[in-house]
Design an enzyme around this catalytic site. Sequence first.
Site, mmCIF file in Angstrom:
data_model
loop_
_atom_site.group_PDB
_atom_site.id
_atom_site.type_symbol
_atom_site.label_atom_id
_atom_site.label_comp_id
_atom_site.label_asym_id
_atom_site.label_seq_id
_atom_site.Cartn_x
_atom_site.Cartn_y
_atom_site.Cartn_z
ATOM 1 N N ALA A 129 0.843 -1.203 0.000
ATOM 2 C CA ALA A 129 0.000 0.000 0.000
ATOM 3 C C ALA A 129 0.873 1.245 0.000
ATOM 4 O O ALA A 129 1.809 1.361 0.795
ATOM 5 C CB ALA A 129 -0.911 -0.006 1.222
ATOM 6 N N LYS B 273 8.124 4.686 15.530
ATOM 7 C CA LYS B 273 8.478 5.078 16.906
ATOM 8 C C LYS B 273 7.477 6.062 17.512
ATOM 9 O O LYS B 273 7.145 5.976 18.687
ATOM 10 C CB LYS B 273 9.876 5.668 16.940
ATOM 11 C CG LYS B 273 10.005 6.929 16.130
ATOM 12 C CD LYS B 273 11.367 7.155 15.598
ATOM 13 C CE LYS B 273 11.232 8.019 14.367
ATOM 14 N NZ LYS B 273 11.904 7.553 13.217
ATOM 15 N N VAL C 63 13.551 1.757 16.991
ATOM 16 C CA VAL C 63 14.623 2.410 17.761
ATOM 17 C C VAL C 63 15.980 2.008 17.202
ATOM 18 O O VAL C 63 16.321 0.820 17.162
ATOM 19 C CB VAL C 63 14.551 2.030 19.255
ATOM 20 C CG1 VAL C 63 15.658 2.752 20.035
ATOM 21 C CG2 VAL C 63 13.196 2.361 19.844
ATOM 22 N N GLY D 49 17.407 1.935 14.202
ATOM 23 C CA GLY D 49 17.541 1.236 12.918
ATOM 24 C C GLY D 49 17.950 -0.212 13.022
ATOM 25 O O GLY D 49 17.223 -1.048 13.569
ATOM 26 N N ILE E 218 20.243 -1.661 14.731
ATOM 27 C CA ILE E 218 20.865 -2.181 15.970
ATOM 28 C C ILE E 218 19.880 -3.054 16.746
ATOM 29 O O ILE E 218 18.802 -2.587 17.123
ATOM 30 C CB ILE E 218 21.335 -1.026 16.881
ATOM 31 C CG1 ILE E 218 22.230 -0.049 16.106
ATOM 32 C CG2 ILE E 218 22.051 -1.573 18.109
ATOM 33 C CD1 ILE E 218 22.626 1.187 16.904
ATOM 34 N N GLY F 254 21.986 14.632 2.869
ATOM 35 C CA GLY F 254 20.780 13.807 2.963
ATOM 36 C C GLY F 254 20.541 13.227 4.350
ATOM 37 O O GLY F 254 19.629 12.425 4.547
ATOM 38 N N GLU G 209 16.436 16.122 7.147
ATOM 39 C CA GLU G 209 15.326 16.314 6.214
ATOM 40 C C GLU G 209 15.131 17.798 5.961
ATOM 41 O O GLU G 209 15.672 18.641 6.688
ATOM 42 C CB GLU G 209 14.070 15.695 6.808
ATOM 43 C CG GLU G 209 14.223 14.190 6.922
ATOM 44 C CD GLU G 209 12.993 13.525 7.481
ATOM 45 O OE1 GLU G 209 11.901 14.052 7.275
ATOM 46 O OE2 GLU G 209 13.159 12.479 8.098
ATOM 47 N N ASP H 19 12.350 13.024 17.853
ATOM 48 C CA ASP H 19 12.646 11.661 17.400
ATOM 49 C C ASP H 19 13.342 10.873 18.532
ATOM 50 O O ASP H 19 12.941 9.750 18.859
ATOM 51 C CB ASP H 19 13.553 11.748 16.161
ATOM 52 C CG ASP H 19 13.997 10.394 15.654
ATOM 53 O OD1 ASP H 19 13.227 9.759 14.929
ATOM 54 O OD2 ASP H 19 15.126 9.977 15.994
ATOM 55 N N LYS I 283 12.055 7.535 21.003
ATOM 56 C CA LYS I 283 12.877 6.329 21.192
ATOM 57 C C LYS I 283 13.190 6.122 22.668
ATOM 58 O O LYS I 283 13.192 4.982 23.164
ATOM 59 C CB LYS I 283 14.157 6.446 20.362
ATOM 60 C CG LYS I 283 13.885 6.426 18.851
ATOM 61 C CD LYS I 283 15.084 6.890 18.049
ATOM 62 C CE LYS I 283 14.814 6.860 16.543
ATOM 63 N NZ LYS I 283 15.844 7.532 15.756
HETATM 64 N N1 HSE Z 1 15.884 10.696 11.608
HETATM 65 C C1 HSE Z 1 16.409 9.647 12.400
HETATM 66 C C2 HSE Z 1 17.888 9.882 12.657
HETATM 67 C C3 HSE Z 1 16.293 8.287 11.764
HETATM 68 O O1 HSE Z 1 18.463 10.861 12.189
HETATM 69 O O2 HSE Z 1 18.460 9.078 13.361
HETATM 70 C C4 HSE Z 1 14.972 7.647 11.997
HETATM 71 O O3 HSE Z 1 14.653 7.535 13.337
#
Ligand code: HSE
Length: 429
Positions: free
Chosen positions: A45, A106, A133, A135, A137, A188, A191, A202, A206
């Site tokens: 989707a 998250k 949390v 990525g 790891i 990159g 954002e 963020d 976590k």
């Molecule tokens: N934007 C987050 C970071 C990645 O820079 O670690 C996704 O949680």
Amino acid sequence: MRTRPLKVALLGCGVVGSEVARIMTTDAADLAARIGAPVELAGIAVRRAGRPRPGVPEHLITTDAEALVNRGDIDVVIEVVGGIEPSKGLILSAFGQGASVVSANKALLAKDGAELHQAAAEAGVDLYYEAAVAGAIPLIRPLRESLAGDRVNRVLGIVNGTTNFILDKMDTTGAGYSEALEEATALGYAEADPTADVEGFDAAAKAAILAGIAFHTKVTAADVYREGLTEVTAADIASAKQMGCVVKLLAICERAADGESVTARVHPAMIPLSHPLASVREAYNAVFVEAEAAGRLMFYGPGAGGAPTASAVLGDLVAVCRNKLNGSTGPGDSVYTRLPAKPMDEVVTRYHVSLDVDDRAGVLAQVASVFAEHGVSIDTVRQQGRDGDASLVVVTHRATDAALSATVEKIRALDSVRDVASIMRVEGE
Ligand code: HSE
């Protein structure tokens, strides 16, 4: 091996989702062998159809996520959309259909994790979220399963790669915050709207997830004290260096010494270069766990990115598929301790306070007496004179946030103090 495939609905086909689809296709035989049954991607989707998605089977794309989840034969839903709605509604629909869910969300887990866990338990299905949390790891399962027999007292982590990249650039090049952010954006890492990262939202989500799992209690993002790194200056970084420290945006989850409460906070802090987290460079993540019997453990690796996050999602997919085949579920939510989250005022730590003061007799004594009045013990003082004024850097012993705030408020009002240039917590000792 069972020949009838387990059917998977993938919600979201961005950076992570497209990697999940790709690996599910290219590694289908290995995944089937590890699970004991083939897994079939039944539908994907997306918000907008018609975009080029190299390597993603076009015929599986749909814009009707609700219909995909509710079609009646889905065994597992993978949610990599993010945000609260429609993700939450779709996950609840999946549970209603008897499907297990693997999520990387998250924000949702940190807000409504308890409700979702309860819904999963009532439906007799799994809710796994290793990718939410840090990525790639492995962290959620080590905390939830491997350390389930131990008592975790502290979790200290760098859980946001963007901000670690920015602070690392400031540290290695002497750049200011804006310049380092520009570089992070150009490469990159950050954002277009970097608010969630640089303001600590963020990392706070976590931290809430980690604290809840580590201490077997309910912690939401709203319980987490949060400060971003937008106020960190090149002078702070230089001052940290002089102390043999480095500045990191830390997520800190602690069980109080009396075991009666927990705290979770996210803020920039100085840590000594000798601390393992000090060597975490660029956009890497690392989480340091202190447990009663295990001692000190460190988990390190890439905390974001398509393939690393997909690795965590696919690990969860294998686990929930194995559970499905066994007719079982994995460990669910464990919130039996019901420890309250303590307010930031009561948190005890050390502080680095940098002041611009008049360089004349009695000023140091005046400043020191305000610290003493509030019961804040001074560890070190460093002063550097400059034509009539002086820079005064005070590092304290451990004190409560409330005592430090009251001290600083009074110091700010002193005639001899021209500016409170910065206040930063000192952690990791
Ligand atoms: N934007 C987050 C970071 C990645 O820079 O670690 C996704 O949680």
